[in-house]
Write a protein that holds these residues in place. Structure first.
Motif, short mmCIF file in Angstrom:
data_model
loop_
_atom_site.label_atom_id
_atom_site.label_comp_id
_atom_site.label_asym_id
_atom_site.label_seq_id
_atom_site.Cartn_x
_atom_site.Cartn_y
_atom_site.Cartn_z
N LEU A 15 1.15 -2.88 1.53
CA LEU A 15 1.95 -4.08 1.26
C LEU A 15 3.36 -3.94 1.82
O LEU A 15 3.93 -4.88 2.36
N LEU A 16 3.91 -2.75 1.71
CA LEU A 16 5.25 -2.50 2.25
C LEU A 16 5.26 -2.66 3.77
O LEU A 16 6.17 -3.26 4.34
N ARG A 17 4.22 -2.13 4.41
CA ARG A 17 4.15 -2.17 5.88
C ARG A 17 3.78 -3.54 6.41
O ARG A 17 3.98 -3.84 7.58
N SER A 18 3.19 -4.37 5.56
CA SER A 18 2.70 -5.66 6.02
C SER A 18 3.75 -6.76 5.93
O SER A 18 3.59 -7.82 6.50
N GLU A 68 12.49 -3.65 -2.59
CA GLU A 68 11.36 -4.29 -3.28
C GLU A 68 10.75 -5.40 -2.44
O GLU A 68 11.46 -6.18 -1.81
N VAL A 69 9.42 -5.46 -2.41
CA VAL A 69 8.69 -6.60 -1.86
C VAL A 69 7.78 -7.12 -2.96
O VAL A 69 7.29 -6.35 -3.80
N ASP A 70 7.56 -8.40 -2.97
CA ASP A 70 6.68 -8.94 -4.00
C ASP A 70 6.12 -10.27 -3.56
O ASP A 70 6.53 -10.83 -2.53
N GLN A 71 5.20 -10.75 -4.32
CA GLN A 71 4.71 -12.12 -4.17
C GLN A 71 4.20 -12.58 -5.52
O GLN A 71 3.44 -11.87 -6.18
N GLN A 77 0.43 -17.52 -12.78
CA GLN A 77 1.01 -16.36 -13.44
C GLN A 77 0.38 -15.05 -12.98
O GLN A 77 -0.07 -14.22 -13.78
N ARG A 78 0.34 -14.90 -11.67
CA ARG A 78 -0.15 -13.65 -11.15
C ARG A 78 0.73 -13.23 -9.98
O ARG A 78 1.45 -14.06 -9.42
N GLY A 79 0.67 -11.96 -9.65
CA GLY A 79 1.51 -11.50 -8.57
C GLY A 79 1.50 -9.99 -8.46
O GLY A 79 0.79 -9.30 -9.20
N TYR B 33 17.82 0.73 -9.30
CA TYR B 33 16.44 0.30 -9.52
C TYR B 33 16.36 -1.21 -9.37
O TYR B 33 17.35 -1.91 -9.61
N ILE B 34 15.20 -1.68 -8.95
CA ILE B 34 14.90 -3.12 -8.96
C ILE B 34 13.69 -3.33 -9.84
O ILE B 34 12.69 -2.63 -9.69
N VAL B 35 13.77 -4.29 -10.74
CA VAL B 35 12.67 -4.58 -11.65
C VAL B 35 12.38 -6.08 -11.61
O VAL B 35 13.27 -6.89 -11.87
N PRO B 36 11.15 -6.47 -11.24
CA PRO B 36 10.79 -7.88 -11.32
C PRO B 36 10.61 -8.29 -12.79
O PRO B 36 9.98 -7.55 -13.56
N VAL B 37 11.17 -9.43 -13.15
CA VAL B 37 11.12 -9.87 -14.55
C VAL B 37 10.96 -11.39 -14.62
O VAL B 37 11.34 -12.10 -13.70
N ASN B 38 10.41 -11.83 -15.73
CA ASN B 38 10.52 -13.24 -16.07
C ASN B 38 11.86 -13.44 -16.77
O ASN B 38 12.35 -12.54 -17.45
#
Lengths: 146, 146
Positions: A15-18, A68-71, A77-79, B33-38
């Motif tokens: 995921l980091l590399r993509s 950080e990377v995220d989606q 409510q998913r990710g 640190y990075i933390v994803p949160v609602n």
């Protein structure tokens, strides 16, 4: 309520590399900052281009950074989220800069001079996902060939 | 290449108040640190629920935090980001906790005990957007009535 599930190291790396962008956190004398950035991954390091005069360029060198990377799919409510941490160093050697440019130069979307290449060789890498029933790779906003 | 454009204070507040999740950055003795949160926004403060034993619960109280919300369209290379910074305090007074619960209790997606309510009254708020031709409000993943 969903259980958060740890991603494997392989999933985190993939995921980091993509991805092509994420957020970097740094500590300054005035507390933490978060800066959204475009990134690339060359060998086993995150590469970020910035200006030497930015907050990141000023306080983000020769020190620990978190990236950080995220989606997130808010409707369902998913990710997932992946965080890499490591010490950032400025890439100065011409041969190393050439290697980065030839391999995968980070391409910032925003205009502006970004002469500084920061390299973060991650020493910590972890990730979590919430919610099931989706393919992490297919959910990526941009598919990068590796 | 696109010019990044500063968002107005009103746009920043609207985007912050309209979201349901972001990322919080904190400084620990071991770096950022990075933390994803609602999150939620009650009056003029960001509210985040966490566990007292988490990294955020341990190092994120009575100190500066940075909180970020964003949305990026990778295909079209456009997006926006809003960052709020302020000192975090633990909400302990029952009347204040009641007020939060009645106004807009943060609803974490992930299971787990999150007994700690952190309140960040932002003292800095800024945002930028890249790329034009989209309506910031319409682009929000979840539309919250305010």
């Amino acid at each position: 309520m969903n259980e958060a599930i740890d991603l494997t190291r392989e999933e985190c790396e993939r995921l980091l590399r993509s991805g092509v962008g994420g957020r970097v956190a740094l500590c300054s004398p005035n507390g933490p900052y978060i800066v959204p950035v475009n990134h690339s991954v060359v060998d086993d390091a995150i590469i970020i281009r910035t200006s030497p005069y930015s907050v990141l360029g000023t306080y983000g060198r020769d020190t620990m950074l978190a990236f950080e990377v995220d989606q997130f799919d808010h409707e369902r409510q998913r990710g997932w989220s992946v965080v890499a941490r490591g010490r950032a160093e400025v890439v100065v050697k011409p041969a190393e800069l050439d290697h980065i440019r030839e391999t995968w130069e980070p391409r910032p979307w925003a205009a502006g001079a970004r002469s500084l290449h920061l390299r973060v060789r991650w020493t910590e890498l972890s990730g979590r996902k919430i919610g099931s029933g989706w393919d992490l790779a297919a959910a990526l906003p941009v598919h990068r060939s590796m």
